[in-house]
Design an enzyme around this catalytic site. Structure first.
Site, short mmCIF file in Angstrom:
data_model
loop_
_atom_site.label_atom_id
_atom_site.label_comp_id
_atom_site.label_asym_id
_atom_site.label_seq_id
_atom_site.Cartn_x
_atom_site.Cartn_y
_atom_site.Cartn_z
N SER A 118 -8.55 6.67 -18.19
CA SER A 118 -8.01 8.03 -18.02
C SER A 118 -7.11 8.45 -19.18
CB SER A 118 -7.22 8.10 -16.72
OG SER A 118 -8.03 7.73 -15.64
N CYS B 119 -10.10 3.92 -12.91
CA CYS B 119 -10.18 5.02 -11.96
C CYS B 119 -11.62 5.38 -11.62
CB CYS B 119 -9.46 6.24 -12.52
SG CYS B 119 -9.72 7.72 -11.53
N CYS C 64 -10.15 4.50 -8.11
CA CYS C 64 -9.97 5.68 -7.27
C CYS C 64 -11.27 6.32 -6.79
CB CYS C 64 -9.19 6.75 -8.04
SG CYS C 64 -7.89 6.13 -9.07
N LYS D 292 -13.64 4.05 -4.68
CA LYS D 292 -12.87 3.77 -3.46
C LYS D 292 -12.95 4.94 -2.49
CE LYS D 292 -9.14 5.35 -2.99
NZ LYS D 292 -7.90 4.94 -3.59
N TYR E 256 -1.21 -0.50 -1.78
CA TYR E 256 -2.26 0.52 -1.72
C TYR E 256 -3.64 -0.11 -1.52
CZ TYR E 256 0.54 4.27 -4.10
OH TYR E 256 1.44 5.24 -4.45
N GLU F 277 -5.93 0.18 1.81
CA GLU F 277 -7.12 1.03 1.74
C GLU F 277 -8.39 0.24 2.04
OE1 GLU F 277 -5.52 4.51 -1.28
OE2 GLU F 277 -6.80 2.96 -2.12
N THR G 99 -3.53 7.24 -11.99
CA THR G 99 -4.37 7.98 -12.94
C THR G 99 -3.71 9.26 -13.47
OG1 THR G 99 -6.35 7.10 -11.95
CG2 THR G 99 -6.60 9.18 -13.13
N HIS H 77 -1.98 29.20 10.91
CA HIS H 77 -2.27 28.76 12.26
C HIS H 77 -3.75 28.88 12.58
CE1 HIS H 77 -1.30 27.93 16.40
NE2 HIS H 77 -2.04 28.96 16.78
N GLU I 137 1.05 23.41 9.56
CA GLU I 137 2.04 24.43 9.95
C GLU I 137 3.31 23.78 10.48
OE1 GLU I 137 1.13 26.95 13.45
OE2 GLU I 137 -0.62 25.69 13.69
P1 NDP Z 1 0.82 -2.72 -4.99
O1 NDP Z 1 1.90 -2.90 -5.94
O2 NDP Z 1 0.66 -1.43 -4.27
O3 NDP Z 1 0.88 -3.86 -3.90
C1 NDP Z 1 0.90 -5.23 -4.22
C2 NDP Z 1 1.06 -5.99 -2.94
O4 NDP Z 1 0.94 -7.37 -3.20
C3 NDP Z 1 2.42 -5.76 -2.31
O5 NDP Z 1 2.25 -5.69 -0.92
C4 NDP Z 1 3.19 -7.00 -2.73
O6 NDP Z 1 4.19 -7.36 -1.82
C5 NDP Z 1 2.09 -8.05 -2.70
N1 NDP Z 1 2.32 -9.18 -3.57
C6 NDP Z 1 2.57 -9.17 -4.89
N2 NDP Z 1 2.67 -10.43 -5.36
C7 NDP Z 1 2.49 -11.25 -4.31
C8 NDP Z 1 2.49 -12.66 -4.15
N3 NDP Z 1 2.69 -13.48 -5.17
N4 NDP Z 1 2.28 -13.15 -2.92
C9 NDP Z 1 2.06 -12.34 -1.86
N5 NDP Z 1 2.05 -11.00 -1.95
C10 NDP Z 1 2.27 -10.46 -3.17
O7 NDP Z 1 -0.51 -3.12 -5.80
P2 NDP Z 1 -2.04 -2.95 -5.50
O8 NDP Z 1 -2.68 -4.15 -6.06
O9 NDP Z 1 -2.29 -2.60 -4.07
O10 NDP Z 1 -2.39 -1.68 -6.39
C11 NDP Z 1 -2.03 -1.64 -7.77
C12 NDP Z 1 -1.59 -0.26 -8.17
O11 NDP Z 1 -2.72 0.58 -8.23
C13 NDP Z 1 -0.65 0.39 -7.18
O12 NDP Z 1 0.68 0.11 -7.47
C14 NDP Z 1 -0.96 1.85 -7.32
O13 NDP Z 1 -0.06 2.40 -8.22
C15 NDP Z 1 -2.37 1.89 -7.84
N6 NDP Z 1 -3.27 2.35 -6.78
C16 NDP Z 1 -3.14 3.62 -6.32
C17 NDP Z 1 -3.94 4.09 -5.32
C18 NDP Z 1 -3.77 5.48 -4.84
O14 NDP Z 1 -3.17 6.27 -5.53
N7 NDP Z 1 -4.26 5.81 -3.65
C19 NDP Z 1 -4.98 3.26 -4.70
C20 NDP Z 1 -5.01 1.92 -5.25
C21 NDP Z 1 -4.18 1.50 -6.25
P3 NDP Z 1 5.66 -6.66 -1.83
O15 NDP Z 1 5.46 -5.26 -1.35
O16 NDP Z 1 6.42 -7.49 -0.87
O17 NDP Z 1 6.14 -6.74 -3.24
#
Ligand code: NDP
Length: 461
Positions: free
Chosen positions: A15, A43, A48, A51, A180, A184, A313, A438, A443
């Site tokens: 992107s 993306c 995205c 997905k 996320y 998802e 993105t 409405h 709303e």
């Molecule tokens: P996130 O940062 O959202 O989540 C990572 C998860 O992994 C958290 O729950 C974290 O726990 C956990 N985690 C990290 N390290 C460990 C570990 N060593 N052991 C156990 N659990 C762990 O990352 P994602 O991989 O889900 O997504 C990456 C990025 O992509 C997101 O931050 C987002 O910005 C983007 N994204 C956006 C979407 C959207 O806009 N709809 C959709 C998908 C991705 P804890 O919370 O406790 O740190």
């Protein structure tokens, strides 16, 4: 004066990279862009867009069920995973083509190769070994799933990358993570009929989101039949006679056909020649940039996930447009990372912008919290028990709305519009004098007249 092969060389066709290359080329700059995998980046190719197509696919079984309440007899239905993958792949290929077409139309040179820095102005094209020079370089190589090498059996697990190309739809899946991607995909696989278990280390899924939404989503997912194990982690994954066996810290052994790790993403910076060029990275390997996305080397910028600022993105695209203003329009522009609206395409969806109640409670002395929880109109006839939650967090002193949070259908669409109101600094009085549309669920956002409760010094009163 030194002359270079290109005005701009962009490494990475996602992107941020494509946007900077295309717009710079359209301004008449001599531009080349190199991508080692497929144009469109995470993306478009494995994030995205596919997905969201999967999300749509996974919602049909509920649509079929809901139809009965409206007088429809849908009859027997069945789902074909291979057909979905083929249709998704065709659409992704079409989009990839559009990305390339946009670059070509702007006269950017499209290179299908990995590219690595040799020095601050020189790039090696790995496919041919050729080196080229550029006055300005943009690094937009994105990120990749954290492989979690510390987990025994991590190599038996898949990441979101592979989830888009599974040969067969698994009968069961264990998903590690509570962010996320984990949330998802848990909803996607469950919606497609896969027995789904989510294992998350923290107290509640989706840390950093508003607690009400986190709890509400957890309950809704559990009610659908998704098993969510909080306060737990994977200890070991091994092969069993019938798939995979997962040892967890607290919940014993789980069995599944597939284990998906969704534990965050890491920046793609290894082997890029950053050291040779003098570009600094931080402890996580992300490229360090200043407020203008400029790296430690003046003529090299870095944009998007590779900088690990906000991994979204639209943020990468915005950073690219700011780079164009700064570098080519004599208008130094800092990316604005404040008050970014975002959605989680869970089922129900989350749409959110601004501060969670917890975060706002830390920043403001007194808050008014407006909260509504209700059954959406469609659910009355469909018979679904699902509830919508809407919440406005208001700074009592200024009346400014500092957070808006929605759980329910189309929450992502609503978050986009709420994003404008919060960015514009609208007050609760602005919401109050806005006429309702409405009958809609949205709303509710303009008809919550009295605060549900107040928060003073971080405490609910
Ligand atoms: P996130 O940062 O959202 O989540 C990572 C998860 O992994 C958290 O729950 C974290 O726990 C956990 N985690 C990290 N390290 C460990 C570990 N060593 N052991 C156990 N659990 C762990 O990352 P994602 O991989 O889900 O997504 C990456 C990025 O992509 C997101 O931050 C987002 O910005 C983007 N994204 C956006 C979407 C959207 O806009 N709809 C959709 C998908 C991705 P804890 O919370 O406790 O740190």
């Amino acid at each position: 004066m030194t002359s270079y092969d290109y005005d701009l060389f962009v490494i990475g066709g996602g992107s941020g990279g494509v946007r900077s290359a295309r717009v710079a080329a359209a301004l008449g700059k001599k531009v080349a862009i190199a991508e080692e995998y497929r144009y469109g980046g995470t993306c478009v190719i494995r994030g995205c867009v596919p997905k969201k197509l999967f999300v749509y696919a996974s919602q049909y079984h509920e649509h079929f069920e809901d139809a009965a309440g409206f007088g429809w007899d849908v009859g027997a239905s069945s789902f074909n995973w291979k057909k979905l993958i083929a249709a998704k792949d065709a659409e992704i290929a079409r989009l990839e083509g559009l990305y390339k077409k946009g670059l070509a139309n702007a006269n950017a040179e499209i290179l299908e190769t990995r590219a690595e820095l040799v020095d601050a102005h020189t790039v090696r094209l790995i496919k041919t070994g050729q080196t080229v020079t550029a006055k300005t370089i943009v690094i937009a190589t994105g990120g990749r799933p954290n492989e979690h090498l510390a987990l025994p059996g991590h190599d038996l697990c898949i990441s979101s990358n592979e989830a888009f190309h599974l040969e067969e739809l698994p009968r069961s899946i264990v998903i590690a993570g509570g962010g996320y991607i984990a949330v998802e995909f848990a909803n996607i696989f469950h919606g497609l009929g896969v027995e789904t278990t989510l294992v998350y280390r923290g107290a509640e899924i989706l840390s950093r989101f508003d607690q009400d939404l986190r709890r509400g989503l957890h309950e809704a997912m559990t009610e659908k039949g998704i098993r969510i194990l909080c306060h737990d982690t994977l200890e070991k994954v091994s092969k069993s006679d019938d798939g995979l066996q997962v040892e967890t810290l607290r919940n014993g052994t789980l069995n599944a056909d597939v284990v998906l790790l969704a534990l965050g993403r890491v920046p793609n910076t290894e082997g890029l020649g950053l050291e040779a060029a003098g570009v600094k990275t931080d402890q996580r390997g992300a490229i360090v940039v200043d407020e203008y996305s400029r790296t430690s080397i003046d003529n090299i910028y870095a944009l998007g996930d590779v900088t690990d600022r906000v991994q979204l993105t639209p943020v990468a695209i915005h950073e690219a447009m700011c780079f164009i203003e700064t570098e080519y329009k004599n208008n130094p522009t800092k990316p604005d990372h404040d008050t970014i609206a975002t959605a989680v395409f869970s089922q129900p969806e989350i749409g959110t912008v601004g501060l969670s109640e917890e975060e706002a409670g830390r920043r403001y002395k007194e808050l008014e919290v407006y909260r509504a929880q209700f059954r959406p109109l469609k659910a009355t006839l469909s018979g679904r028990t699902e509830k919508m939650i809407m919440k406005l967090i208001v700074d009592a002193a200024s009346r400014k709305v500092v957070g808006a949070h929605i759980l329910g259908h189309d929450a992502g669409e609503m978050a986009q519009l709420l994003g404008i109101t919060l960015k514009a600094g609208c007050t609760k009085d602005d919401f109050d004098r806005t006429m309702a549309v409405h009958p809609t669920a949205a709303e509710e956002l303009v008809t919550m007249y009295a605060p549900s409760y107040r928060v003073r010094d971080g405490q609910k009163v």
